[in-house]
Design a protein around this motif. Structure first.
Motif, PDB file in Angstrom:
ATOM      1  N   UNK A 109      13.703   9.090   6.034  1.00 16.27           N
ATOM      2  CA  UNK A 109      13.096  10.138   6.854  1.00 16.27           C
ATOM      3  C   UNK A 109      13.706  10.179   8.240  1.00 16.27           C
ATOM      4  N   UNK A 110      14.206   9.054   8.735  1.00 15.43           N
ATOM      5  CA  UNK A 110      14.811   9.002  10.066  1.00 15.43           C
ATOM      6  C   UNK A 110      16.291   9.336   9.985  1.00 15.43           C
ATOM      7  N   UNK A 111      16.835  10.036  10.979  1.00 15.84           N
ATOM      8  CA  UNK A 111      18.278  10.277  11.002  1.00 15.84           C
ATOM      9  C   UNK A 111      19.051   8.966  11.073  1.00 15.84           C
ATOM     10  N   UNK A 112      20.251   8.925  10.501  1.00 16.99           N
ATOM     11  CA  UNK A 112      21.079   7.717  10.634  1.00 16.99           C
ATOM     12  C   UNK A 112      21.631   7.605  12.043  1.00 16.99           C
ATOM     13  N   UNK A 113      22.121   6.433  12.385  1.00 16.77           N
ATOM     14  CA  UNK A 113      22.828   6.223  13.650  1.00 16.77           C
ATOM     15  C   UNK A 113      24.227   5.722  13.317  1.00 16.77           C
TER      16      UNK A 113
ATOM     17  N   UNK B 116       0.837  -1.184   0.000  1.00 19.24           N
ATOM     18  CA  UNK B 116       0.000   0.000   0.000  1.00 19.24           C
ATOM     19  C   UNK B 116       0.880   1.245   0.000  1.00 19.24           C
ATOM     20  N   UNK B 117       0.290   2.408   0.285  1.00 17.84           N
ATOM     21  CA  UNK B 117       1.070   3.642   0.254  1.00 17.84           C
ATOM     22  C   UNK B 117       2.165   3.610   1.312  1.00 17.84           C
ATOM     23  N   UNK B 118       3.253   4.324   1.022  1.00 13.44           N
ATOM     24  CA  UNK B 118       4.419   4.327   1.884  1.00 13.44           C
ATOM     25  C   UNK B 118       4.210   5.213   3.094  1.00 13.44           C
ATOM     26  N   UNK B 119       4.677   4.754   4.252  1.00  8.87           N
ATOM     27  CA  UNK B 119       4.600   5.523   5.495  1.00  8.87           C
ATOM     28  C   UNK B 119       5.949   6.175   5.788  1.00  8.87           C
ATOM     29  N   UNK B 120       5.967   7.072   6.749  1.00 11.79           N
ATOM     30  CA  UNK B 120       7.222   7.664   7.201  1.00 11.79           C
ATOM     31  C   UNK B 120       7.821   6.795   8.299  1.00 11.79           C
ATOM     32  N   UNK B 121       8.955   6.191   8.008  1.00 14.78           N
ATOM     33  CA  UNK B 121       9.651   5.398   9.015  1.00 14.78           C
ATOM     34  C   UNK B 121      10.642   6.321   9.710  1.00 14.78           C
ATOM     35  N   UNK B 122      10.190   6.949  10.793  1.00 13.13           N
ATOM     36  CA  UNK B 122      10.933   8.043  11.400  1.00 13.13           C
ATOM     37  C   UNK B 122      11.767   7.626  12.596  1.00 13.13           C
TER      38      UNK B 122
ATOM     39  N   UNK C 207      24.132   2.967  10.415  1.00 13.55           N
ATOM     40  CA  UNK C 207      22.877   2.243  10.291  1.00 13.55           C
ATOM     41  C   UNK C 207      21.785   3.245   9.939  1.00 13.55           C
ATOM     42  N   UNK C 208      20.919   2.885   8.998  1.00 12.84           N
ATOM     43  CA  UNK C 208      19.793   3.761   8.682  1.00 12.84           C
ATOM     44  C   UNK C 208      18.635   2.927   8.159  1.00 12.84           C
ATOM     45  N   UNK C 209      17.423   3.481   8.273  1.00 15.76           N
ATOM     46  CA  UNK C 209      16.233   2.818   7.758  1.00 15.76           C
ATOM     47  C   UNK C 209      15.707   3.644   6.593  1.00 15.76           C
ATOM     48  N   UNK C 210      15.339   2.967   5.528  1.00 14.57           N
ATOM     49  CA  UNK C 210      14.884   3.641   4.318  1.00 14.57           C
ATOM     50  C   UNK C 210      13.385   3.888   4.380  1.00 14.57           C
ATOM     51  N   UNK C 211      12.899   4.648   3.428  1.00 11.61           N
ATOM     52  CA  UNK C 211      11.467   4.935   3.366  1.00 11.61           C
ATOM     53  C   UNK C 211      10.630   3.715   3.023  1.00 11.61           C
TER      54      UNK C 211
ATOM     55  N   UNK D 107       5.971   0.996  15.181  1.00 10.60           N
ATOM     56  CA  UNK D 107       6.639   1.849  16.158  1.00 10.60           C
ATOM     57  C   UNK D 107       7.360   2.930  15.372  1.00 10.60           C
ATOM     58  N   UNK D 108       6.854   4.119  15.443  1.00 10.24           N
ATOM     59  CA  UNK D 108       7.311   5.185  14.564  1.00 10.24           C
ATOM     60  C   UNK D 108       8.179   6.217  15.266  1.00 10.24           C
ATOM     61  N   UNK D 109       7.897   6.470  16.523  1.00  6.78           N
ATOM     62  CA  UNK D 109       8.537   7.594  17.190  1.00  6.78           C
ATOM     63  C   UNK D 109       9.956   7.336  17.658  1.00  6.78           C
ATOM     64  N   UNK D 110      10.303   6.104  17.944  1.00 10.39           N
ATOM     65  CA  UNK D 110      11.634   5.799  18.440  1.00 10.39           C
ATOM     66  C   UNK D 110      11.587   5.145  19.801  1.00 10.39           C
ATOM     67  N   UNK D 111      12.731   4.622  20.218  1.00  7.55           N
ATOM     68  CA  UNK D 111      12.829   3.890  21.473  1.00  7.55           C
ATOM     69  C   UNK D 111      14.069   4.350  22.228  1.00  7.55           C
TER      70      UNK D 111
END
Length: 375
Positions: A332-336, A37-43, A345-349, A82-86
């Protein structure tokens, strides 16, 4: 009404360096099942431990991967992910999920230790301070929990509403018994961390449409740095809320501060390098593909992502590009970055997590190692 960004891009560039210098060690999907489906923001920025990398997505859950191999250790499935972070504290993982719950999880096994019903999505990561974990939900409510039991200690709701907001949320920061955070109505506040009493509040988002203060603040020796979405970056006195200076460009992501300099990703799709004391503009990066995420400093370099483009490495002082890498769909999320192992390490859209190593093409050493930097 929520205003949501969607970013699309597809290309790979390595100006001045061979492609082997940004080496993909592994990549894994964070999804429990295919998503068409449509892409979400993986932030959520990847959370690193000595052995694991924890990554959530905005679709269906959160997973723990072994950093060396990328093999999955455990997975938790939950609606809308889980979008906001941990945040990690004493082998316990704390996070709010978009199923309306807050979780405390054993980081090594994924076992759920306790939960709390928030009845709202979570768009920022929590804060652990002493025996208390603080968390802000998407409906502008700040919670304080006992970190061991999940007992609610106090709750504070920002009653002011905005007719139209950007989908985002400040994470609280802490100093000397005070929490600092922003809200979607354009206010930025100082709150007593023990009882939730407001100490002062300053309205910094005065645009008629988008009042949001979504970036997580950064504390310096001089002030608190916080941006509003449509207006400016502000240097605010910690004790009074008075504005010391402002830089008139709106922002969604947080700033980075290093060596007396501010690296500010603006809403125009630029990075502005500012003097931390005065806010004076020194130089800037333009023509960013989408927006720049919050940069991360490693040695003489900064690393950041483009929401519609690539992972970028630049010299810290002159902002010249050193290398870049693309997963194909932006981030969309900053790298670590682990400064000890010098792994990115980073997560893509599209909800894939990557480990990328950046090495010197001549002698195979990491590009930003101190031993490899000309004095």
């Amino acid at each position: 009404m929520k205003f949501v960004f969607f970013f699309l891009s597809l290309f790979l560039v390595l100006p001045g360096w061979s492609k082997s210098q940004l080496s993909r060690q592994w990549s894994r999907s964070t999804l429990q099942s295919p998503h068409y489906k449509f892409r979400h923001q993986n932030r959520m920025a990847p959370l690193l431990t000595d052995a694991l990398v924890i990554q959530g997505n905005a679709i269906d859950g959160i997973k723990a991967f072994r950093r060396k191999s990328g093999h999955m250790l455990w997975a938790l499935e939950m609606d809308n992910g889980v979008e906001g972070g941990a945040v990690l504290d004493e082998n316990r993982l704390y996070f709010g999920a978009n199923n309306g719950k807050f979780y405390c999880v054993d980081v090594n096994s994924g076992a759920v230790l306790w939960t709390y019903d928030l009845n709202s999505e979570s768009l920022s990561k929590p804060l652990v301070q002493g025996q208390i974990v603080y968390h802000v939900t998407g409906n502008n409510t700040l919670y304080a929990f006992n970190k061991n039991t999940g007992e609610s200690l106090w709750v504070k709701t920002n009653a002011a509403k905005s007719n139209m907001t950007v989908r985002g949320q400040t994470a609280p920061i802490y100093e000397s018994g005070v929490l600092y955070l922003g809200f979607s109505d354009g206010s930025f506040a100082a709150i007593n961390a023990q009882n939730g009493r407001q100490l002062w509040s300053k309205r910094i988002g005065d645009d008629k449409k988008f009042n949001d203060v979504d970036a997580t603040p950064v504390i310096t020796d001089a002030c608190i740095l916080i941006s509003s979405f449509a207006n400016a970056l502000y240097c605010i006195d910690k004790n009074t809320g008075n504005i010391k200076w402002r830089h008139d460009e709106g922002g969604y992501f947080s700033v980075m501060v290093a060596d007396g300099l501010i690296y500010y990703p603006t809403l125009k799709g630029e990075i502005h390098l500012l003097d931390a004391q005065s806010g004076k503009l020194i130089r800037k990066v333009i023509n960013i593909d989408g927006l720049a995420t919050t940069p991360v400093a490693v040695g003489p370099y900064i690393v950041y992502g483009e929401t519609e483009g690539k992972l970028i490495v630049r010299n810290k002082n002159d902002l010249q590009e050193v290398a870049s890498f693309s997963s194909g769909l932006g981030m969309f999320a900053p790298p670590s970055v682990d400064p000890k192992t010098e792994q990115i390490y980073f997560v893509s859209n599209d909800a894939n997590i990557y480990r990328v190593d950046l090495k010197d093409r001549k002698d195979n050493r990491f590009l930003w190692s101190e031993a490899n930097v000309t004095k």
